[in-house]
Design a protein around this motif. Structure first.
Motif: not given
Length: 277
Positions: A155-162, A167-181, A183-188
């Motif tokens: 949906s054009d009205h569903l996205g991600i707040c980046l 997510t560092v607490a999940r051992l996800e690297h911030p740069a990887d999260v930014v890359t993945a999210a 295209p779908y980011t609507r709020n930062w």
């Protein structure tokens, strides 16, 4: 498209808390936000009184925002359709075009299939109202799973707040999260964070730090999501630790903490403006 710079209630976390002698009200925080040059948005995020606020109270909040020249956004937690419907009502009453939420809320932790089912049920009303629902990146949910659900709903009205700090607490690297999210980011959510050694060098503490001194690569995130071209609002918030004697602070902890919080607000606004001048 227009990208606004805003402050969240999380930028007033301690100043609005019951740990200080004279806490700010929501109206106080909105007035303070509007007094900062360049701030045109206020995100009322995880502010429990909104759950049950009367329409008269919502109308008063909107009237104050209009008087102050502030656009509003709202934030809550969870994907239960009834709760999302409540926050769509709140958003419409406040003139807000974005609701930030989170996949889970307390013990309510649906799997991906249930979350997708809930979102498909809730989103038609958001689409009809022209309001966007943005689900935040955070440690409880893998960013890959969050992206997959958003993509599946489509949906054009569903996205991600980046918010790659979460997510560092999940051992996800911030740069990887930014890359993945991206295209779908609507709020930062703009906040900085970093690690320090715990006392005695036993482990680490991961907390908020003054913007520009921690892990946040502001330039890289901005380049990845292109907020100005895509109309993605930037919302400042903090993870400021309470300043007590364990952190080497002296004097009154409440006074010290609120002073630093206010100073971080000023500094972060200027930091962002310097990056975009």
């Amino acid at each position: 498209m227009t990208s606004l710079l805003g402050l969240s209630t999380y930028a007033y976390f301690w100043r609005m808390s019951d740990r200080v002698p004279d806490p700010m009200s929501l109206d106080d925080a909105m007035r303070d936000a509007a007094a900062h040059d360049g701030v045109d948005l206020f995100q009322i995020c995880d502010h429990l009184p909104l759950d049950t606020a009367s329409d008269d109270r919502l109308a008063a909040i909107r009237a104050l925002a209009d008087e102050l020249g502030l656009a509003l956004e709202v934030g809550t937690r969870g994907t239960a359709p009834e709760h999302l419907a409540r926050y769509l009502h709140v958003a419409q009453a406040l003139g807000a075009t974005l609701v930030r939420s989170m996949w889970t809320s307390g013990d309510d932790q649906p799997d991906a299939l249930e979350t997708e089912r809930r979102l498909r049920r809730a989103l038609p009303a958001y689409e009809a109202a022209g309001v966007t629902l943005a689900l935040e990146t955070y440690e409880v949910v893998a960013t890959e799973d969050l992206v997959a659900v958003v993509r599946a709903v489509g949906s054009d009205h569903l996205g991600i707040c980046l918010d790659p700090a979460n997510t560092v607490a999940r051992l996800e690297h911030p740069a990887d999260v930014v890359t993945a999210a991206a295209p779908y980011t609507r709020n930062w959510h703009v906040k900085d964070s970093g690690f320090t050694r715990s006392p005695g060098w036993v482990g680490f503490q991961y907390t908020g730090v003054r913007t520009g001194t921690g892990l946040l690569d502001y330039d890289a995130v901005r380049a990845a999501i292109d907020p100005d071209a895509r109309g993605i609002n930037r919302v400042i918030e903090f993870w400021l630790p309470w300043q007590d004697e364990t952190l080497g602070s002296t004097g009154d902890p409440a006074q010290t903490t609120t002073r630093i919080e206010a100073a971080w607000t000023e500094h972060t606004i200027e930091y962002i403006r310097s990056k975009e001048s």
